[in-house]
Design an enzyme around this catalytic site. Structure first.
Site, PDB file in Angstrom:
ATOM      1  N   HIS A   1      45.307  37.984  44.323  1.00  0.00           N
ATOM      2  CA  HIS A   1      46.113  39.169  44.535  1.00  0.00           C
ATOM      3  C   HIS A   1      45.825  40.147  43.416  1.00  0.00           C
ATOM      4  CE1 HIS A   1      49.632  41.703  45.170  1.00  0.00           C
ATOM      5  NE2 HIS A   1      49.665  41.193  46.385  1.00  0.00           N
TER       6      HIS A   1
ATOM      7  N   ASP B   1      50.066  35.437  52.501  1.00  0.00           N
ATOM      8  CA  ASP B   1      49.355  35.287  53.777  1.00  0.00           C
ATOM      9  C   ASP B   1      48.866  33.878  54.019  1.00  0.00           C
ATOM     10  OD1 ASP B   1      49.516  37.946  54.637  1.00  0.00           O
ATOM     11  OD2 ASP B   1      48.105  38.470  53.061  1.00  0.00           O
TER      12      ASP B   1
HETATM   13  N1  ACO Z   1      38.181  33.842  46.676  1.00  0.00           N
HETATM   14  C1  ACO Z   1      37.204  33.687  45.746  1.00  0.00           C
HETATM   15  N2  ACO Z   1      37.075  34.457  44.659  1.00  0.00           N
HETATM   16  C2  ACO Z   1      37.972  35.445  44.501  1.00  0.00           C
HETATM   17  C3  ACO Z   1      39.018  35.670  45.422  1.00  0.00           C
HETATM   18  C4  ACO Z   1      39.103  34.824  46.546  1.00  0.00           C
HETATM   19  N3  ACO Z   1      40.069  34.973  47.446  1.00  0.00           N
HETATM   20  N4  ACO Z   1      39.756  36.718  45.010  1.00  0.00           N
HETATM   21  C5  ACO Z   1      39.192  37.137  43.866  1.00  0.00           C
HETATM   22  N5  ACO Z   1      38.117  36.374  43.557  1.00  0.00           N
HETATM   23  C6  ACO Z   1      37.286  36.444  42.346  1.00  0.00           C
HETATM   24  C7  ACO Z   1      36.310  37.614  42.416  1.00  0.00           C
HETATM   25  O1  ACO Z   1      35.078  37.224  42.981  1.00  0.00           O
HETATM   26  C8  ACO Z   1      36.197  37.983  40.956  1.00  0.00           C
HETATM   27  O2  ACO Z   1      35.362  37.020  40.334  1.00  0.00           O
HETATM   28  P1  ACO Z   1      34.386  37.474  39.117  1.00  0.00           P
HETATM   29  O3  ACO Z   1      35.305  37.900  38.010  1.00  0.00           O
HETATM   30  O4  ACO Z   1      33.591  36.252  38.806  1.00  0.00           O
HETATM   31  O5  ACO Z   1      33.541  38.610  39.651  1.00  0.00           O
HETATM   32  C9  ACO Z   1      37.608  37.758  40.418  1.00  0.00           C
HETATM   33  O6  ACO Z   1      38.177  36.732  41.259  1.00  0.00           O
HETATM   34  C10 ACO Z   1      38.493  38.995  40.444  1.00  0.00           C
HETATM   35  O7  ACO Z   1      38.489  39.501  41.760  1.00  0.00           O
HETATM   36  P2  ACO Z   1      38.661  41.010  42.178  1.00  0.00           P
HETATM   37  O8  ACO Z   1      37.884  41.267  43.427  1.00  0.00           O
HETATM   38  O9  ACO Z   1      38.405  41.912  41.008  1.00  0.00           O
HETATM   39  O10 ACO Z   1      40.197  41.062  42.496  1.00  0.00           O
HETATM   40  P3  ACO Z   1      40.951  42.246  43.197  1.00  0.00           P
HETATM   41  O11 ACO Z   1      42.222  42.409  42.475  1.00  0.00           O
HETATM   42  O12 ACO Z   1      40.080  43.441  43.338  1.00  0.00           O
HETATM   43  O13 ACO Z   1      41.188  41.673  44.671  1.00  0.00           O
HETATM   44  C11 ACO Z   1      42.144  40.673  46.559  1.00  0.00           C
HETATM   45  C12 ACO Z   1      42.377  41.210  45.134  1.00  0.00           C
HETATM   46  C13 ACO Z   1      41.502  41.780  47.414  1.00  0.00           C
HETATM   47  C14 ACO Z   1      43.482  40.330  47.179  1.00  0.00           C
HETATM   48  C15 ACO Z   1      41.224  39.434  46.478  1.00  0.00           C
HETATM   49  O14 ACO Z   1      41.816  38.436  45.686  1.00  0.00           O
HETATM   50  C16 ACO Z   1      40.854  38.883  47.859  1.00  0.00           C
HETATM   51  O15 ACO Z   1      39.921  39.388  48.492  1.00  0.00           O
HETATM   52  N6  ACO Z   1      41.606  37.835  48.343  1.00  0.00           N
HETATM   53  C17 ACO Z   1      41.357  37.286  49.645  1.00  0.00           C
HETATM   54  C18 ACO Z   1      41.995  38.162  50.699  1.00  0.00           C
HETATM   55  C19 ACO Z   1      43.506  38.046  50.702  1.00  0.00           C
HETATM   56  O16 ACO Z   1      44.054  36.944  50.730  1.00  0.00           O
HETATM   57  N7  ACO Z   1      44.168  39.193  50.725  1.00  0.00           N
HETATM   58  C20 ACO Z   1      45.626  39.263  50.805  1.00  0.00           C
HETATM   59  C21 ACO Z   1      46.193  39.914  49.605  1.00  0.00           C
HETATM   60  S1  ACO Z   1      47.935  39.837  49.673  1.00  0.00           S
HETATM   61  C22 ACO Z   1      48.420  41.012  50.776  1.00  0.00           C
HETATM   62  O17 ACO Z   1      47.779  41.983  51.060  1.00  0.00           O
HETATM   63  C23 ACO Z   1      49.693  40.786  51.402  1.00  0.00           C
END
Ligand code: ACO
Length: 447
Positions: free
Chosen positions: A323, A381
């Site tokens: 998140h 979710d």
């Molecule tokens: N699975 C694997 N790796 C992940 C995930 C994930 N779900 N989420 C983040 N990461 C990793 C990234 O690859 C990154 O790794 P790095 O530092 O080695 O490059 C690190 O964690 C940070 O990730 P960001 O993309 O910078 O995080 P951001 O805050 O931009 O993204 C998000 C947040 C979009 C929710 C992300 O965690 C994601 O895509 N999750 C899966 C989709 C999801 O469940 N969304 C629902 C969110 S809650 C809602 O809307 C109600």
């Protein structure tokens, strides 16, 4: 190049003594003092409005990870501590003690209603549950296999063409009626999107039922036989609605505010919010969780899947994990974990392979260094998808349900923005990295 004095640790813990930060442009002798705007709780915010006029530079924050776009009194999140408050009340208490409509009243009006206020609010919502009969014809224009979120975006946007008597955004009474109309009609629009996709007759709303009961009724009932809503399932639905009602300045809410900042009508703004919610990184995640679990298929495939998730070239993410704000357990996920078990017990589902798979994934991911070091915890979710599936809600409706709940938050945030005299059109700037000024070559010169 720039040096900004950080807000003190006290500000982070909520004791926001007024102060300032100074931004110095190295080598120019120019600096600007940025007032620190205190919040009730949470970090103070450096007001950067003078940075461009005084230093001639913009600030850069792609994804707005550290930028407050607005002041708001509705929702507070402490992502490190896993805290979510609406109007100061913890989400856990609201989920336990209140109905969805009480929470809707709270988000819109700032306080929980007393009995008389609640009765009036309930009647206001109930009176608006039917949709204009001509709006019904819109459905026929869609393919039966259209995604219900596409139908939602279209039909909610089309409300602007029907409810002309509540479109004056400068009139508080119009704003109030629009809020009622949206909260009341969105479940009807959503349930009909589903009925249309399966070719069943539309069920008209029943005003003797609660908000959640009525939604389940319109989704599941058919005119040919009676339908009794299970109280446990109605409570679970009500809870899911509460947990999705608002979540501060997330992507869809920011979309609603940005659209609203131009003076667009509330129906158009909420349609924009629905479109923004659809993406799998946001509201579409609960649908994506189910697809992911189906793809994994069996616990024995989890290690391979996790290896793919960790491989940066694979573009695979563990859906329902991570998140932007929560770097701890999402408090909503904790509540839904319990609800999930209640629902499965009520439905007599003892061995739900998807749930077993989800639990196994949760166990592995919460202990694996990759996820632990990045603070990737299960989000709301992760569990909502499993509960909705157990309740018989089709996967394509998951995000729609999220939109039904979030309409309350969107319209509350829109209302707050409209009542804010300092509100201006939202207009971010950019770092331009394209071609510098150049002359257009003639066709001959281009070869
Ligand atoms: N699975 C694997 N790796 C992940 C995930 C994930 N779900 N989420 C983040 N990461 C990793 C990234 O690859 C990154 O790794 P790095 O530092 O080695 O490059 C690190 O964690 C940070 O990730 P960001 O993309 O910078 O995080 P951001 O805050 O931009 O993204 C998000 C947040 C979009 C929710 C992300 O965690 C994601 O895509 N999750 C899966 C989709 C999801 O469940 N969304 C629902 C969110 S809650 C809602 O809307 C109600």
């Amino acid at each position: 190049m720039n040096e900004m004095s950080k807000p003190g640790a006290e500000a982070k813990s909520g004791h926001n003594a007024p102060g300032s930060a100074t931004l110095t442009l190295d080598g120019t002798g120019k600096s600007v003092t940025l007032p620190l705007v205190p919040g009730t709780i949470g970090p103070a915010v450096a007001d950067i409005r003078k940075v461009y006029p005084e230093l001639g530079i913009f600030t850069f924050d792609p994804g707005y990870g550290g930028t407050a776009a607005t002041e708001s009194k509705i929702t507070y999140i402490d992502g490190d501590a896993g805290i979510l408050l609406h109007r100061g009340y913890p989400i856990e208490q609201l989920a336990e003690k209140c109905s969805f409509l009480e929470v809707a009243y709270l988000l819109l009006n700032g306080e929980l209603p007393n009995k008389a206020q609640m009765a009036e609010f309930d009647t206001g919502v109930t009176r608006h549950t039917m949709i204009h009969e001509q709006l019904r014809r819109f459905y026929d224009g869609f393919r039966r296999d259209a995604h219900p979120m596409a139908v939602m975006t279209g039909v909610v946007g089309a409300m602007s063409a029907f409810y002309h008597d509540s479109l004056d955004i400068n009139d508080p009474e119009h704003r109030r009626i629009s809020a009622f109309r949206l909260i009341a009609k969105v479940p009807t629009i959503a349930a009909w999107a589903y009925k249309y996709s399966i070719g069943q007759p539309f069920m008209y709303p029943r005003n003797d039922l609660s908000y959640a009961e009525n939604f389940l009724y319109m989704m599941n009932a058919v005119p040919a036989e009676p339908y009794n809503v299970s109280p446990v399932l109605a409570r679970a639905m009500d809870r899911i609605l509460i947990l999705h009602a608002d979540h501060e300045q997330n992507a869809s809410t920011s979309t609603v505010r940005l659209a609203g900042s131009t003076g667009a009508n509330p129906f158009a703004c909420i349609a924009a919010g629905i479109a923004s919610l659809w993406g799998p990184a946001h509201g579409g995640a609960n649908e994506a969780v189910l697809k992911m679990l189906a793809e994994i298929g069996h616990p024995k495939n989890i290690p391979d899947f996790i290896a793919k998730v960790k491989d940066k070239n694979s573009n695979v993410r563990l859906m329902g994990f991570g998140h932007r704000v929560y770097k701890n357990f999402d408090p909503r996920a904790k509540i839904l974990q319990e609800t999930c078990h209640e629902v499965l017990t009520e439905l007599g589902i003892k061995d739900e392979p998807l749930l077993d798979l989800a639990m196994e994934l949760e166990k592995i991911a919460t202990h694996d260094e990759y996820f632990v070091s990045r603070k990737l915890y299960p989000n709301v979710d992760f569990y909502s998808g499993i509960i909705l599936k157990a309740m018989g809600i089709p996967t394509s409706m998951f995000t729609v349900l999220f939109a039904v709940a979030r309409t309350t938050g969107w319209i509350s945030q829109w209302k707050e923005m409209m009542e804010d005299p300092s509100q201006r059109i939202g207009r971010p700037r950019q770092v331009y990295t394209g071609a510098p000024l150049r002359d257009v070559p003639t066709a001959a010169e281009r070869g």
